[in-house]
Design a protein around this motif. Structure first.
Motif, PDB file in Angstrom:
ATOM      1  N   PHE A  92      25.824  63.741  13.263  1.00  0.00           N
ATOM      2  CA  PHE A  92      26.863  63.203  12.389  1.00  0.00           C
ATOM      3  C   PHE A  92      28.126  64.030  12.617  1.00  0.00           C
ATOM      4  N   TYR A  93      29.275  63.395  12.707  1.00  0.00           N
ATOM      5  CA  TYR A  93      30.480  64.176  12.948  1.00  0.00           C
ATOM      6  C   TYR A  93      31.717  63.477  12.375  1.00  0.00           C
ATOM      7  N   LYS A  94      32.712  64.292  12.073  1.00  0.00           N
ATOM      8  CA  LYS A  94      34.029  63.800  11.663  1.00  0.00           C
ATOM      9  C   LYS A  94      35.070  64.782  12.184  1.00  0.00           C
ATOM     10  N   TYR A  95      36.310  64.323  12.337  1.00  0.00           N
ATOM     11  CA  TYR A  95      37.326  65.205  12.891  1.00  0.00           C
ATOM     12  C   TYR A  95      38.661  64.996  12.192  1.00  0.00           C
ATOM     13  N   ASN A  96      39.430  66.076  12.174  1.00  0.00           N
ATOM     14  CA  ASN A  96      40.744  66.074  11.542  1.00  0.00           C
ATOM     15  C   ASN A  96      41.826  65.935  12.608  1.00  0.00           C
ATOM     16  N   PHE A  97      42.834  65.103  12.325  1.00  0.00           N
ATOM     17  CA  PHE A  97      43.883  64.865  13.318  1.00  0.00           C
ATOM     18  C   PHE A  97      45.256  64.916  12.652  1.00  0.00           C
ATOM     19  N   ASP A  98      46.244  65.175  13.490  1.00  0.00           N
ATOM     20  CA  ASP A  98      47.652  65.172  13.084  1.00  0.00           C
ATOM     21  C   ASP A  98      48.170  63.737  13.171  1.00  0.00           C
ATOM     22  N   HIS A  99      48.945  63.326  12.172  1.00  0.00           N
ATOM     23  CA  HIS A  99      49.395  61.935  12.137  1.00  0.00           C
ATOM     24  C   HIS A  99      50.256  61.562  13.333  1.00  0.00           C
ATOM     25  N   ARG A 100      50.794  62.565  14.013  1.00  0.00           N
ATOM     26  CA  ARG A 100      51.677  62.268  15.145  1.00  0.00           C
ATOM     27  C   ARG A 100      50.924  61.676  16.339  1.00  0.00           C
ATOM     28  N   VAL A 101      49.622  61.650  16.264  1.00  0.00           N
ATOM     29  CA  VAL A 101      48.873  60.994  17.325  1.00  0.00           C
ATOM     30  C   VAL A 101      49.227  59.520  17.412  1.00  0.00           C
ATOM     31  N   GLY A 102      49.737  58.969  16.305  1.00  0.00           N
ATOM     32  CA  GLY A 102      50.242  57.596  16.347  1.00  0.00           C
ATOM     33  C   GLY A 102      49.176  56.540  16.222  1.00  0.00           C
ATOM     34  N   ASP A 157      39.379  58.233   6.815  1.00  0.00           N
ATOM     35  CA  ASP A 157      40.693  57.605   6.665  1.00  0.00           C
ATOM     36  C   ASP A 157      40.916  56.458   7.642  1.00  0.00           C
ATOM     37  N   THR A 158      40.115  56.385   8.666  1.00  0.00           N
ATOM     38  CA  THR A 158      40.323  55.348   9.678  1.00  0.00           C
ATOM     39  C   THR A 158      39.364  54.172   9.532  1.00  0.00           C
ATOM     40  N   HIS A 159      38.143  54.450   9.035  1.00  0.00           N
ATOM     41  CA  HIS A 159      37.123  53.409   8.954  1.00  0.00           C
ATOM     42  C   HIS A 159      36.544  53.240   7.552  1.00  0.00           C
ATOM     43  N   GLY A 160      36.883  54.160   6.654  1.00  0.00           N
ATOM     44  CA  GLY A 160      36.370  54.072   5.303  1.00  0.00           C
ATOM     45  C   GLY A 160      34.909  54.459   5.159  1.00  0.00           C
ATOM     46  N   ILE A 161      34.391  55.241   6.111  1.00  0.00           N
ATOM     47  CA  ILE A 161      33.012  55.737   6.049  1.00  0.00           C
ATOM     48  C   ILE A 161      33.044  57.254   6.237  1.00  0.00           C
ATOM     49  N   PRO A 162      32.036  57.970   5.727  1.00  0.00           N
ATOM     50  CA  PRO A 162      32.117  59.439   5.745  1.00  0.00           C
ATOM     51  C   PRO A 162      31.884  60.083   7.103  1.00  0.00           C
ATOM     52  N   PRO A 164      47.364  53.366  14.653  1.00  0.00           N
ATOM     53  CA  PRO A 164      47.919  52.196  13.953  1.00  0.00           C
ATOM     54  C   PRO A 164      47.706  52.278  12.453  1.00  0.00           C
ATOM     55  N   ASN A 165      48.747  51.915  11.693  1.00  0.00           N
ATOM     56  CA  ASN A 165      48.678  51.821  10.234  1.00  0.00           C
ATOM     57  C   ASN A 165      48.315  53.142   9.564  1.00  0.00           C
ATOM     58  N   LEU A 166      48.584  54.274  10.235  1.00  0.00           N
ATOM     59  CA  LEU A 166      48.280  55.564   9.632  1.00  0.00           C
ATOM     60  C   LEU A 166      49.438  56.509   9.917  1.00  0.00           C
ATOM     61  N   ASN A 167      50.164  56.855   8.884  1.00  0.00           N
ATOM     62  CA  ASN A 167      51.347  57.683   9.069  1.00  0.00           C
ATOM     63  C   ASN A 167      51.205  59.032   8.388  1.00  0.00           C
ATOM     64  N   SER A 219      30.175  53.738  20.019  1.00  0.00           N
ATOM     65  CA  SER A 219      31.006  53.514  18.839  1.00  0.00           C
ATOM     66  C   SER A 219      32.481  53.402  19.208  1.00  0.00           C
ATOM     67  N   GLY A 220      32.810  53.710  20.470  1.00  0.00           N
ATOM     68  CA  GLY A 220      34.186  53.565  20.931  1.00  0.00           C
ATOM     69  C   GLY A 220      35.142  54.584  20.361  1.00  0.00           C
ATOM     70  N   ASN A 221      34.646  55.739  19.896  1.00  0.00           N
ATOM     71  CA  ASN A 221      35.515  56.742  19.300  1.00  0.00           C
ATOM     72  C   ASN A 221      36.320  57.486  20.356  1.00  0.00           C
ATOM     73  N   LEU A 222      37.474  57.999  19.937  1.00  0.00           N
ATOM     74  CA  LEU A 222      38.316  58.767  20.843  1.00  0.00           C
ATOM     75  C   LEU A 222      37.922  60.231  20.872  1.00  0.00           C
ATOM     76  N   VAL A 223      37.066  60.647  19.963  1.00  0.00           N
ATOM     77  CA  VAL A 223      36.451  61.969  19.958  1.00  0.00           C
ATOM     78  C   VAL A 223      34.955  61.741  19.740  1.00  0.00           C
ATOM     79  N   TYR A 224      34.126  62.298  20.588  1.00  0.00           N
ATOM     80  CA  TYR A 224      32.698  61.982  20.514  1.00  0.00           C
ATOM     81  C   TYR A 224      31.859  63.099  21.152  1.00  0.00           C
ATOM     82  N   PRO A 225      30.572  63.208  20.793  1.00  0.00           N
ATOM     83  CA  PRO A 225      29.707  64.260  21.338  1.00  0.00           C
ATOM     84  C   PRO A 225      29.382  64.008  22.807  1.00  0.00           C
TER      85      PRO A 225
END
Length: 363
Positions: free
Chosen positions: A141-151, A164-169, A153-156, A25-31
């Motif tokens: 199934f997983y989701k993660y919370n991040f600080d906006h300072r990670v930078g 918030d990044t892909h529009g899926i739960p 794109p298009n998320l401040n 899935s190319g995620n930056l956080v993954y199992p």
């Protein structure tokens, strides 16, 4: 100026390298290290007509981009059945899994690592799915919370991925999923080997015992289901039958005697009788039709002999005189008296000759 440009390129390359994920899935956080601790069959989860208990463990890996910005990871253990037209998995069941905080990525020296500690899970999948169709998979199934300072794109703002990044739960584990395979258990049949009037038989080791039948040459017994995986067999005639449990390809049979014969069993004498001395005689009843021998007797027209009981179905023979010049002149007779398990009288007699070790005139 040139060396600063080169340094910038190196930093960008390192960030891109760290951002590369190991799941598809190319995620930056993954199992990572998603493994099951139950016995698998061909790498698949075995199941039958009962809830399936699944235990296992996994951890998480994050890109170096997130070392200062990841807050928590929430997981569910779920089952999907294929994918919809929108490319999203068809979730059919899920339950809560272990959660991970940033503290789970910190080692004993207080340093944030890219790999979290491994955590265990234990779930019970209800018996409501037709796994036979083959499209079911156990996934994370997983989701993660991040600080906006990670930078990103298009998320401040602070957010939760993938909502918030892909529009899926949820994200799901992409590279490692477990499918299911039907595994028919093997029944165990417990109950008496001999039926005098009726006997109760229990099918154990399985929740569903399969088809229970009688294998009999004639109608010499009846079979009645009495509940709780138990069946009653009622004797009508004499002979041998088998109670049979058929569960998929697994067929288990138990042979049963209707009525107890009093003419079976084997005498065994040890050691080989060769002269004056002490010997042991055993009555062996593999059919389990005879109660322990109640009385032993011994007689001889040519030898001085004695016999004493020595436990169930065993006696001690003392031979005090012996004709070593003519073995055939030595005559010893032993009798065993008792009852069958069905209450009939039992009487067996054997003549012991010189050199005998295993004797039985009825074999």
């Amino acid at each position: 100026m040139k060396k600063y440009f080169i340094a910038l390129i190196i930093i960008i390359v390192n960030l891109l390298s760290e951002a590369k994920a190991n799941d598809d899935s190319g995620n930056l956080v993954y199992p990572n290290n998603f493994n099951l601790s139950i016995p698998l069959k061909g790498g698949k989860i075995p199941y039958f007509n009962a809830p399936v208990n699944v235990t296992g463990s996994f951890g998480f890996t994050m890109s170096g981009l997130y070392t200062s910005y990841l807050r928590w990871v929430e997981t569910h253990i779920g089952i999907i059945n294929g994918y919809g037209f929108d490319g999203q998995p068809n979730l059919v069941w899920s339950t809560g899994g272990p959660s991970f905080g940033i503290g789970d990525f910190i080692d004993s020296n207080g340093t944030i690592q890219l790999h979290s500690k491994i955590k265990n899970f234990n779930v019970t999948i209800p018996n409501v799915f037709n796994f036979d169709t083959g499209g079911y998979r156990l996934v994370i199934f997983y989701k993660y919370n991040f600080d906006h300072r990670v930078g990103l794109p298009n998320l401040n703002k602070d957010g939760v991925a993938p909502q918030d990044t892909h529009g899926i739960p949820w994200f799901i584990s992409g590279t490692k999923q477990f499918s299911f395979v039907k595994d028919y258990p093997i029944s165990t049949i417990t109950g008496p080997k001999v039926i005098c009037d009726e006997g109760i038989y229990t099918i154990t080791n399985v929740v569903y015992p399969g088809q229970i039948t009688l294998d009999q040459p004639d109608s010499i017994a009846t079979l009645t289901h009495i509940g709780n995986n138990q069946w009653k067999i009622t004797k009508i005639g004499e002979g041998k039958i088998k109670i049979v449990s058929t569960l998929g390809p697994n067929v288990v049979k138990k042979e049963i005697s209707l009525g107890a014969r009093n003419d079976l069993g084997t005498f065994r004498v040890s050691p080989r009788i060769m002269g004056v001395g002490t010997y042991y005689i055993y009555y062996e009843d593999p059919e389990e039709m005879i109660n322990p021998v109640a009385n032993w007797t011994i007689s001889s027209t040519s030898n001085n002999v004695q016999i004493f009981p020595d436990g169930p179905d065993k006696a001690v023979i003392h031979i005090n005189s012996w004709n070593s010049n003519q073995l055939s002149a030595n005559s010893i007779t032993v009798t065993a008296v008792g009852t069958t398990v069905c209450g009939d009288n039992f009487f067996r007699e054997i003549a012991i000759a010189g050199g005998a070790e295993i004797l039985d005139p009825d074999l």
